[in-house]
Write a protein that holds these residues in place. Structure first.
Motif, PDB file in Angstrom:
ATOM      1  N   GLN A  91     -11.884  12.836  -3.502  1.00 18.79           N
ATOM      2  CA  GLN A  91     -11.110  13.684  -4.410  1.00 18.79           C
ATOM      3  C   GLN A  91      -9.608  13.611  -4.133  1.00 18.79           C
ATOM      4  O   GLN A  91      -8.805  13.571  -5.055  1.00 18.79           O
ATOM      5  CB  GLN A  91     -11.576  15.140  -4.266  1.00 18.79           C
ATOM      6  N   ASN A  92      -9.246  13.607  -2.856  1.00 20.04           N
ATOM      7  CA  ASN A  92      -7.830  13.718  -2.497  1.00 20.04           C
ATOM      8  C   ASN A  92      -7.271  12.432  -1.898  1.00 20.04           C
ATOM      9  O   ASN A  92      -6.329  11.856  -2.422  1.00 20.04           O
ATOM     10  CB  ASN A  92      -7.641  14.846  -1.464  1.00 20.04           C
ATOM     11  N   ARG A  93      -7.844  11.998  -0.757  1.00 22.13           N
ATOM     12  CA  ARG A  93      -7.211  10.916   0.002  1.00 22.13           C
ATOM     13  C   ARG A  93      -7.243   9.577  -0.709  1.00 22.13           C
ATOM     14  O   ARG A  93      -6.329   8.772  -0.566  1.00 22.13           O
ATOM     15  CB  ARG A  93      -7.852  10.814   1.400  1.00 22.13           C
ATOM     16  N   PHE A  94      -8.322   9.322  -1.483  1.00 18.25           N
ATOM     17  CA  PHE A  94      -8.395   8.052  -2.217  1.00 18.25           C
ATOM     18  C   PHE A  94      -7.134   7.881  -3.068  1.00 18.25           C
ATOM     19  O   PHE A  94      -6.518   6.821  -3.094  1.00 18.25           O
ATOM     20  CB  PHE A  94      -9.649   8.053  -3.109  1.00 18.25           C
ATOM     21  N   PHE A  95      -6.742   8.944  -3.754  1.00 12.54           N
ATOM     22  CA  PHE A  95      -5.597   8.883  -4.671  1.00 12.54           C
ATOM     23  C   PHE A  95      -4.263   9.008  -3.928  1.00 12.54           C
ATOM     24  O   PHE A  95      -3.315   8.277  -4.204  1.00 12.54           O
ATOM     25  CB  PHE A  95      -5.755   9.953  -5.754  1.00 12.54           C
TER      26      PHE A  95
ATOM     27  N   GLU B  62      -7.802  -6.672  -6.403  1.00 10.80           N
ATOM     28  CA  GLU B  62      -7.267  -8.029  -6.226  1.00 10.80           C
ATOM     29  C   GLU B  62      -6.030  -7.972  -5.341  1.00 10.80           C
ATOM     30  O   GLU B  62      -5.413  -6.917  -5.182  1.00 10.80           O
ATOM     31  CB  GLU B  62      -6.936  -8.653  -7.591  1.00 10.80           C
ATOM     32  N   GLY B  63      -5.691  -9.105  -4.770  1.00  5.19           N
ATOM     33  CA  GLY B  63      -4.540  -9.175  -3.865  1.00  5.19           C
ATOM     34  C   GLY B  63      -3.284  -8.646  -4.545  1.00  5.19           C
ATOM     35  O   GLY B  63      -3.023  -8.978  -5.698  1.00  5.19           O
ATOM     36  N   GLY B  64      -2.546  -7.822  -3.845  1.00  4.84           N
ATOM     37  CA  GLY B  64      -1.303  -7.294  -4.402  1.00  4.84           C
ATOM     38  C   GLY B  64      -1.461  -5.980  -5.156  1.00  4.84           C
ATOM     39  O   GLY B  64      -0.477  -5.281  -5.406  1.00  4.84           O
ATOM     40  N   ASP B  65      -2.700  -5.632  -5.521  1.00 10.11           N
ATOM     41  CA  ASP B  65      -2.895  -4.399  -6.310  1.00 10.11           C
ATOM     42  C   ASP B  65      -2.339  -3.172  -5.592  1.00 10.11           C
ATOM     43  O   ASP B  65      -1.699  -2.310  -6.220  1.00 10.11           O
ATOM     44  CB  ASP B  65      -4.378  -4.149  -6.587  1.00 10.11           C
ATOM     45  N   LEU B  66      -2.615  -3.069  -4.298  1.00  9.36           N
ATOM     46  CA  LEU B  66      -2.210  -1.835  -3.614  1.00  9.36           C
ATOM     47  C   LEU B  66      -0.707  -1.757  -3.436  1.00  9.36           C
ATOM     48  O   LEU B  66      -0.140  -0.656  -3.381  1.00  9.36           O
ATOM     49  CB  LEU B  66      -2.998  -1.660  -2.324  1.00  9.36           C
TER      50      LEU B  66
ATOM     51  N   LEU C 248      -1.461   6.083  -3.820  1.00  3.17           N
ATOM     52  CA  LEU C 248      -0.183   6.302  -4.514  1.00  3.17           C
ATOM     53  C   LEU C 248       0.986   6.377  -3.545  1.00  3.17           C
ATOM     54  O   LEU C 248       2.079   5.893  -3.837  1.00  3.17           O
ATOM     55  CB  LEU C 248      -0.235   7.607  -5.320  1.00  3.17           C
ATOM     56  N   LEU C 249       0.778   7.000  -2.398  1.00  2.55           N
ATOM     57  CA  LEU C 249       1.905   7.275  -1.501  1.00  2.55           C
ATOM     58  C   LEU C 249       2.001   6.295  -0.337  1.00  2.55           C
ATOM     59  O   LEU C 249       3.057   6.173   0.271  1.00  2.55           O
ATOM     60  CB  LEU C 249       1.813   8.721  -0.976  1.00  2.55           C
ATOM     61  N   CYS C 250       0.894   5.588  -0.034  1.00  2.00           N
ATOM     62  CA  CYS C 250       0.915   4.669   1.118  1.00  2.00           C
ATOM     63  C   CYS C 250       0.452   3.254   0.761  1.00  2.00           C
ATOM     64  O   CYS C 250       0.454   2.371   1.624  1.00  2.00           O
ATOM     65  CB  CYS C 250       0.023   5.197   2.238  1.00  2.00           C
TER      66      CYS C 250
ATOM     67  N   PRO D  12       7.670  11.362   2.477  1.00  4.73           N
ATOM     68  CA  PRO D  12       8.266  12.421   1.656  1.00  4.73           C
ATOM     69  C   PRO D  12       8.360  12.051   0.180  1.00  4.73           C
ATOM     70  O   PRO D  12       8.731  10.922  -0.165  1.00  4.73           O
ATOM     71  CB  PRO D  12       9.664  12.605   2.254  1.00  4.73           C
ATOM     72  N   VAL D  13       8.008  12.993  -0.681  1.00  7.52           N
ATOM     73  CA  VAL D  13       8.149  12.810  -2.132  1.00  7.52           C
ATOM     74  C   VAL D  13       8.298  14.203  -2.744  1.00  7.52           C
ATOM     75  O   VAL D  13       7.614  15.142  -2.325  1.00  7.52           O
ATOM     76  CB  VAL D  13       6.923  12.050  -2.715  1.00  7.52           C
ATOM     77  N   PRO D  14       9.227  14.382  -3.686  1.00  3.52           N
ATOM     78  CA  PRO D  14       9.343  15.688  -4.338  1.00  3.52           C
ATOM     79  C   PRO D  14       8.032  16.042  -5.054  1.00  3.52           C
ATOM     80  O   PRO D  14       7.429  15.186  -5.702  1.00  3.52           O
ATOM     81  CB  PRO D  14      10.487  15.492  -5.340  1.00  3.52           C
TER      82      PRO D  14
END
Ligand code: PNW
Length: 469
Positions: free
Chosen positions: A250-254, A279-283, A258-260, A363-365
């Motif tokens: 629910q939380n960490r996957f996203f 695929e390679g590069g997606d993350l 997105l943040l790491c 950090p992200v607003p």
């Protein structure tokens, strides 16, 4: 000692963004007008037995025709910002190729009307209404949909980008992927766990591609995720593992993606039977720079790995699990007061998720892009709608926001869900989340007492600032 509620003075930063939120299919109606294409929610809602009462968004709250009145209402409440979503099939009826100028015009008029009223437009590009033609070509489980989404995002920005600063790419990819493709509670109503995890990955990839296309000087881009505080029902190993799994999906996957720019190893292990289509590069694309993160918060999950506990309430007809690989997990209640959704009210979870993002991630607003509650509102003999339970809910959650800010969380704004009663997905019109009551027969708008309360909170820049509160 804590001061009493009446004595408390909780001011928010002067540049704090005070808003309210909606989504296109939930409010617009006008589904066959001005060249709009069909979305998966049109198809789904017209399928017998999947939405309570057979309700559809065909008319909804007729916002497509009443947007000027609705903006005037927002203005009278003193909203600083309005979060709405853009209907992809209204702008691009088949999800690729031809653009529908009349659809774009609607959003241009809406944005102009908001700006004239001094209200910041905060569009979300995807709040679940995938063009049916793209679903027919495979939907979110198909990689191509991510590229189509980035193209659509670009063409919307070309049309209204000169007037919009704050963009949200996708809303609640967990719901779109897992309620849409695993449990089938939401459109397109598929029940295929592998399709759902591929959908999750491609929604995130679509976000990353769109963010890359949209970001430039003077433009801020983010995504909105629905986060939950997750607690184990006991210290027993199977409950602790259940909490790890649900928090993971629910939380960490996203958040990790997105943040790491990574998926958590333990979640990938839980999803081992499935091919996510990475695929390679997606993350690297998914974890590319963003300017803000939207947090949608409603409740806490208390989970157990023991046999026989109830599933989470995700729709009136819930049949399959939205937790691929963790279908055995049950949800228990703490015995706290509930909203009309059967969701227990726990504002401590909001402070918890905000603090968690601020301390465990780069950090992200942050913005609370949705928070609110459904209650069984009724119009009184005098014609008003008194909703003290909603005021108490919002007040408690705003206090949690204030505490988070005081603890150093970079929370920059709050959007109440929702501006007005609307089509609550599988629950149809049976659940009312609005600050503004809608008479679905006459389309009359009646601001509830919570709307007046929220208006005074905005006017005073904080909660607990008037003796009436
Ligand atoms: C969110 N669940 O939806 C959405 O972003 C809104 O469109 C919606 O109206 C609001 O919350 C209230 O439900 C959710 O079953 C729908 O877990 C269902 C779930 C979660 C969020």
């Amino acid at each position: 000692t804590q001061p009493s509620q009446a004595e408390t003075r909780l001011g928010f930063p002067t540049d704090f963004v005070w808003g309210a939120a909606t989504a296109a299919y939930q409010i617009e109606g006008a589904v066959a007008e001005d060249g709009r294409g069909t979305s998966v929610w049109d198809t789904f809602a017209h399928t017998p037995g999947v939405v309570l009462g057979g309700d559809t968004g065909d008319v909804a709250v007729d916002h497509y025709h009443r947007y000027r009145e609705d903006v005037a209402l927002m203005s009278s409440l003193g909203l600083g910002a309005y979060r709405f979503s853009i209907s992809w099939p209204r702008v691009q009826p088949d999800g690729s190729g031809a653009v529908n100028a009349k659809g774009l015009d609607f959003y241009r008029r809406l944005v102009d009307t908001l700006l004239d009223a001094g209200i910041q437009p905060w569009p979300t590009l995807y709040h679940w209404d995938l063009p049916q033609a793209l679903e027919d070509a495979g939907g979110w489980p198909a990689r191509d949909t991510a590229y189509r989404f980035a193209e659509y995002a670009t063409l919307v920005q070309e049309a209204i980008g000169d007037r919009v600063t704050n963009w949200t790419t996708i809303n609640e990819p967990w719901c779109a992927a897992f309620l849409g493709y695993a449990s089938g509670d939401h459109a397109p109503g598929r029940r295929d766990p592998e399709a759902s995890v591929r959908a999750a990955h491609h929604l995130l990839l679509g976000h990353g591609l769109a963010a890359r296309a949209l970001r430039r000087k003077g433009v801020r881009v983010g995504a909105a995720v629905n986060l939950y505080a997750v607690s184990p029902a006991s210290e027993a190993a199977e409950d602790v593992d259940a909490a790890r799994r649900i928090d993971g999906l629910q939380n960490r996957f996203f958040l990790d993606a997105l943040l790491c720019g990574r998926y958590p190893d333990d979640v990938l292990a839980d999803l081992e039977p499935y091919d996510l289509g990475i695929e390679g590069g997606d993350l690297g694309v998914i974890g590319g720079p963003i300017d803000m993160l939207g947090v949608n918060y409603y409740n806490r999950f208390i989970v157990t790995g023991r046999e026989g506990a109830a599933p989470a309430i995700t729709s009136p007809f819930a049949a399959a699990s939205p937790w691929p690989g963790s279908e055995h997990i049950g949800f228990v209640k703490a015995g706290r007061p509930e909203t009309a959704m059967g969701w227990e009210i726990d504002e401590s979870g909001l402070a918890e998720v905000l603090t968690r993002v601020a301390t465990e991630y780069p950090p992200v607003p942050l913005y609370v892009t949705e928070n609110g509650a459904a209650f069984d509102d009724v119009v009184s003999a005098g014609g008003g709608v008194e909703d003290p339970d909603r005021i108490a809910y919002l007040d408690a959650h705003l206090r949690a926001c204030h505490a988070a800010i005081a603890a150093g969380v970079p929370l920059r704004g709050y959007f109440a869900w929702s501006l007005m009663d609307n089509f609550e997905w599988g629950w149809g019109y049976a659940k009312r989340f609005g600050l503004v009551y809608i008479d679905f027969e006459t389309q009359a708008r009646i601001p509830k007492s919570s709307a007046h309360w929220y208006s005074s909170v905005i006017g005073r820049g904080g909660v607990g600032l008037s003796s009436a509160e």
